[in-house]
Design a protein around this motif. Structure first.
Motif, PDB file in Angstrom:
ATOM      1  N   ILE A   1      12.218   8.794  21.597  1.00 34.25           N
ATOM      2  CA  ILE A   1      11.268  10.341  21.337  1.00 34.25           C
ATOM      3  C   ILE A   1      11.680  10.864  20.142  1.00 34.25           C
ATOM      4  O   ILE A   1      12.882  11.231  19.848  1.00 34.25           O
ATOM      5  CB  ILE A   1      11.184  11.021  22.728  1.00 34.25           C
TER       6      ILE A   1
ATOM      7  N   LEU B   1       9.773  13.661  17.759  1.00 32.08           N
ATOM      8  CA  LEU B   1       9.587  14.683  17.081  1.00 32.08           C
ATOM      9  C   LEU B   1       9.471  15.203  16.039  1.00 32.08           C
ATOM     10  O   LEU B   1      10.648  15.058  15.022  1.00 32.08           O
ATOM     11  CB  LEU B   1       9.629  16.086  18.080  1.00 32.08           C
TER      12      LEU B   1
ATOM     13  N   LEU C   1      -0.893  14.928  23.017  1.00 28.34           N
ATOM     14  CA  LEU C   1       0.179  14.188  23.232  1.00 28.34           C
ATOM     15  C   LEU C   1       0.174  12.665  23.266  1.00 28.34           C
ATOM     16  O   LEU C   1      -1.352  12.693  24.527  1.00 28.34           O
ATOM     17  CB  LEU C   1       1.430  14.903  24.008  1.00 28.34           C
TER      18      LEU C   1
ATOM     19  N   TYR D   1       1.228   8.821  25.064  1.00 24.19           N
ATOM     20  CA  TYR D   1       1.962   8.139  25.699  1.00 24.19           C
ATOM     21  C   TYR D   1       1.168   6.233  26.206  1.00 24.19           C
ATOM     22  O   TYR D   1       0.459   6.122  26.088  1.00 24.19           O
ATOM     23  CB  TYR D   1       2.139   8.338  27.462  1.00 24.19           C
TER      24      TYR D   1
ATOM     25  N   LEU E   1       5.823  12.210  18.548  1.00 23.38           N
ATOM     26  CA  LEU E   1       4.970  13.599  19.446  1.00 23.38           C
ATOM     27  C   LEU E   1       5.306  14.433  18.389  1.00 23.38           C
ATOM     28  O   LEU E   1       5.919  15.295  17.614  1.00 23.38           O
ATOM     29  CB  LEU E   1       6.370  13.655  20.541  1.00 23.38           C
TER      30      LEU E   1
ATOM     31  N   LEU F   1       5.873  15.317  29.872  1.00 21.50           N
ATOM     32  CA  LEU F   1       6.770  14.174  29.275  1.00 21.50           C
ATOM     33  C   LEU F   1       7.534  14.045  30.945  1.00 21.50           C
ATOM     34  O   LEU F   1       7.742  12.694  31.027  1.00 21.50           O
ATOM     35  CB  LEU F   1       8.233  14.489  28.619  1.00 21.50           C
TER      36      LEU F   1
END
Length: 275
Positions: free
Chosen positions: A115, A117, A190, A192, A201, A209
């Motif tokens: 992930i 950020l 968001l 995925y 993200l 999540l």
């Protein structure tokens, strides 16, 4: 025209537009005599000044409230960071006040997307925070590990390839539990993509999540110790906890309100013989 009708018209004209009529009371500006000066503001200027001063004062008190919140946060940080480290394998720790507590846990990293950020600033430079899922030993609980900050390239990509996202095969993690970063405006959705090795993200949402990765996440994020992730930069989020900055902003708003009141008084205080 009959005399009676003429008298009625005369009386109604006095009531509406005469010196004693209600319209005269509404339009006529109040005046206060102060020696050789006369204070006579207009209604429109009075209303505008009142609205602006009220707004500036509200902004000032809002900044004071933010300063007080930062003071309380600093106090919690200092108290919690001085406590002994928490063993995250001891049981379900959800609901406990664990922010800014040092902690350690045994377990393993899950085979899940890394992930990233984005838009994270470190020393004036834009980059990413690299996070990974860590499964606590002998438990179905998962912890989100923040391995630190990695710089961004000119193309806004992390300055590291996906193949070099190394977990170091650690079976033990340690660091400080920190709150999930607060989000002001949630710009962008968001998303995925299950087959992608990296999930980038714009902000963190632990509930989202947990749903897309089908895991039960702890409510805090572990900011991992620097010696375990030598390439990345670790940040203890204390520098931004500056209540004096908000007090300075509050002083600015209150000063603007005072200046506006002074301007209002000066511009409407005149000598009767000067007009």
């Amino acid at each position: 025209m009959k005399p009676v009708d003429a008298e009625r018209r005369k009386d109604s004209g006095l009531l509406v537009g005469g010196p004693g009529g209600w319209r005269g009371l509404v339009i006529r500006h109040p005046s206060i005599h102060l020696g050789r000066y006369c204070f006579q503001p207009g209604w429109s200027m009075t209303l505008l000044t009142l609205v602006l001063v009220s707004l500036l004062v509200m902004l000032g008190f809002w900044q004071l409230a933010r300063a007080e919140a930062k003071v309380q946060l600093i106090d919690r940080y200092e108290k919690n960071s001085a406590l002994p480290a928490v063993d995250l394998n001891a049981g379900d720790l959800n609901g406990q006040q664990l922010d800014y507590r040092f902690a350690a846990a045994d377990g393993e990293y899950r085979d899940a997307p890394f992930i990233l950020l984005n838009n994270q600033i470190y020393q004036g430079r834009v980059g990413f925070h690299l996070l990974n899922l860590f499964r606590l030993a002998e438990s179905d609980q998962y912890l989100l590990i923040n391995q630190g900050w990695v710089p961004a390239t000119a193309e806004s990509k992390p300055m590291i390839t996906a193949s070099r996202f190394n977990l170091y095969n650690n079976q033990k993690v340690q660091g400080m539990l920190v709150p999930v970063p607060r989000v002001g405006l949630r710009l962008g959705e968001l998303r995925y993509q299950p087959d992608a090795p990296v999930m980038e993200l714009p902000y963190l949402d632990l509930s989202w999540l947990g749903q897309v990765l089908h895991v039960d996440l702890q409510s805090s994020v572990l900011l991992q110790d620097a010696q375990l992730v030598g390439q990345y930069r670790q940040q203890r989020e204390t520098l931004w906890l500056d209540p004096e900055r908000h007090r300075g902003y509050a002083l600015q708003w209150f000063s603007l309100a005072l200046a506006l009141v002074i301007i209002y008084l000066v511009t409407n205080l005149k000598r009767p013989d000067s007009s």
